[in-house]
Design a protein around this motif. Structure first.
Motif, PDB file in Angstrom:
ATOM      1  N   ARG A   1       4.904 -25.509   8.425  1.00 49.65           N
ATOM      2  CA  ARG A   1       3.587 -25.968   8.667  1.00 49.65           C
ATOM      3  C   ARG A   1       2.692 -25.625   7.485  1.00 49.65           C
TER       4      ARG A   1
ATOM      5  N   ILE B   1       1.280 -32.555   9.277  1.00 49.27           N
ATOM      6  CA  ILE B   1       2.184 -32.720   7.900  1.00 49.27           C
ATOM      7  C   ILE B   1       1.818 -33.903   7.506  1.00 49.27           C
TER       8      ILE B   1
ATOM      9  N   GLU C   1       9.285 -20.809   9.852  1.00 52.90           N
ATOM     10  CA  GLU C   1       8.400 -21.793  10.799  1.00 52.90           C
ATOM     11  C   GLU C   1       7.097 -21.887  10.281  1.00 52.90           C
ATOM     12  N   SER C   2       6.586 -20.885   9.627  1.00 52.23           N
ATOM     13  CA  SER C   2       5.077 -20.898   8.958  1.00 52.23           C
ATOM     14  C   SER C   2       5.138 -21.933   8.068  1.00 52.23           C
TER      15      SER C   2
ATOM     16  N   TRP D   1       0.262 -27.755   5.830  1.00 45.25           N
ATOM     17  CA  TRP D   1      -0.519 -28.156   5.440  1.00 45.25           C
ATOM     18  C   TRP D   1      -1.987 -27.370   5.173  1.00 45.25           C
TER      19      TRP D   1
ATOM     20  N   GLU E   1       2.079 -31.097  15.187  1.00 43.98           N
ATOM     21  CA  GLU E   1       2.292 -30.774  14.059  1.00 43.98           C
ATOM     22  C   GLU E   1       2.859 -31.467  12.973  1.00 43.98           C
ATOM     23  N   ARG E   2       3.759 -32.347  13.428  1.00 42.97           N
ATOM     24  CA  ARG E   2       4.281 -33.320  12.710  1.00 42.97           C
ATOM     25  C   ARG E   2       3.044 -34.339  12.128  1.00 42.97           C
TER      26      ARG E   2
ATOM     27  N   LEU F   1       8.763 -27.810  15.665  1.00 37.67           N
ATOM     28  CA  LEU F   1       7.684 -28.624  15.253  1.00 37.67           C
ATOM     29  C   LEU F   1       7.347 -29.603  16.528  1.00 37.67           C
TER      30      LEU F   1
END
Length: 332
Positions: free
Chosen positions: A125, A209, A121-122, A127, A205-206, A201
């Motif tokens: 993400r 990215i 999960e981390s 970015w 969050e998308r 996500l």
């Protein structure tokens, strides 16, 4: 990775003389609430005594003089970026080689992506890692170290997740839907890792990215076995602001070049080239393993880190990578 792989720094005194200095600095990014633990390697005076760094019972390290002052100046600046569950030691063999040849090298542990912190999960993400690199460039260029570096000669070399970061800093943009589409078609090791994380996500969050993380101060990037390449927006490769080299491992089962890299890049672009290292698997680009490493790591379910897919010696893979990097090294 687990306990052995990220064991604490091992330092053994030696009576020999060092050509590399190493400094340890922590940089606090207050805006993003991130403490970035950083190591810096650089040429130093040859009168300082050496210590062995980045070594444990599984991996060989390198010799350097702790806190020795840099010697010389106008060094090209290299930022090395680790992969999922990795740390600054993973590419330390390369950092020491570059410093021996006259470069100023920065390598850090990236919070939420590093050993003991990374989860599917981390890592999805992703970015913050390119933003970490831009932050580190800010810190170096505004510090006392700035007098030693050539601010117009900055190279980022990233491995695996760090390879994504290198591409993002050059201007590549990503849509995670492309990677999901790839994973719906193929079931390789990287897709298996993220299989339960995509659904978590959020729309925001998308969007993160898909952000633009280009840093125009960076002149060269090298992406070694880079992650997320199927998510690249192809048009973004047309306008890369850094000279970019993507490196694949011929026998990489985690990020297979024929499936995850080659179909998604246009090597006819003037600022982008692809090189493949014969005999290399995904972990071939990490530190050289000691003879007993596989047996030791097997107890933690991590023997794969030191197992080569082909009948090759890891040092020979490193030499082939150095040959790929030789046009950059010639600028040192």
């Amino acid at each position: 990775m687990k306990r052995i792989i990220l064991a604490s720094l091992c330092c053994l005194s030696s009576a020999s003389m060092a050509a590399i200095g190493i400094a340890e600095d922590n940089y606090q990014d207050n805006e993003r609430h991130r403490l970035i633990e950083t190591k810096l390697f650089y040429p130093t005076k040859t009168t300082a005594s050496e210590t062995i760094f980045a070594e444990n019972i599984a991996f060989y390290g390198f010799k350097a003089a702790k806190s020795a002052p840099p010697k010389g100046g106008d060094f090209p600046l290299y930022i090395l970026v680790h992969g999922t569950s990795g740390n600054w030691k993973n590419l330390s063999w390369l950092g020491s080689e570059l410093a021996e040849n006259g470069a100023f090298v920065v390598s850090a542990n990236h919070p939420s992506y590093t050993t003991g912190q990374a989860t599917p999960e981390s890592v999805l993400r992703m970015w913050d890692q390119p933003r970490d690199v831009s932050f580190l460039v800010d810190q170096i260029l505004s510090s006392d170290y700035a007098q030693y570096v050539d601010k117009d000669n900055i190279t980022v070399i990233g491995y695996s997740l760090g390879g994504y970061t290198a591409l993002a800093l050059a201007g590549a943009e990503f849509d995670i839907r492309g990677y999901q589409k790839y994973c719906n078609q193929y079931n390789d090791a990287s897709c298996d890792y993220f299989s339960n994380a995509f659904s978590d996500l959020s729309p925001q969050e998308r969007l993160m990215i898909s952000g633009d993380y280009r840093d125009k101060r960076i002149t060269n990037v090298v992406a070694i076995a880079p992650g997320y390449v199927p998510a690249i927006l192809p048009k973004s490769l047309d306008t890369l602001s850094a000279k970019t080299v993507i490196v694949g491992g011929e026998l990489d089962k985690t990020i297979p070049p024929k499936l995850q890299i080659i179909p998604y890049i246009n090597t006819s672009l003037s600022n982008l080239s692809y090189k493949e290292i014969k005999g290399a698997s995904h972990f071939s680009f990490m530190q050289v393993c000691k003879p007993q490493a596989i047996e030791i790591l097997a107890k933690e379910g991590a023997a794969f880190v030191c197992q080569e897919t082909g009948n090759v010696d890891r040092s020979s893979i490193h030499q082939r990578l150095l040959e790929v990097l030789s046009p950059l090294k010639s600028k040192i």
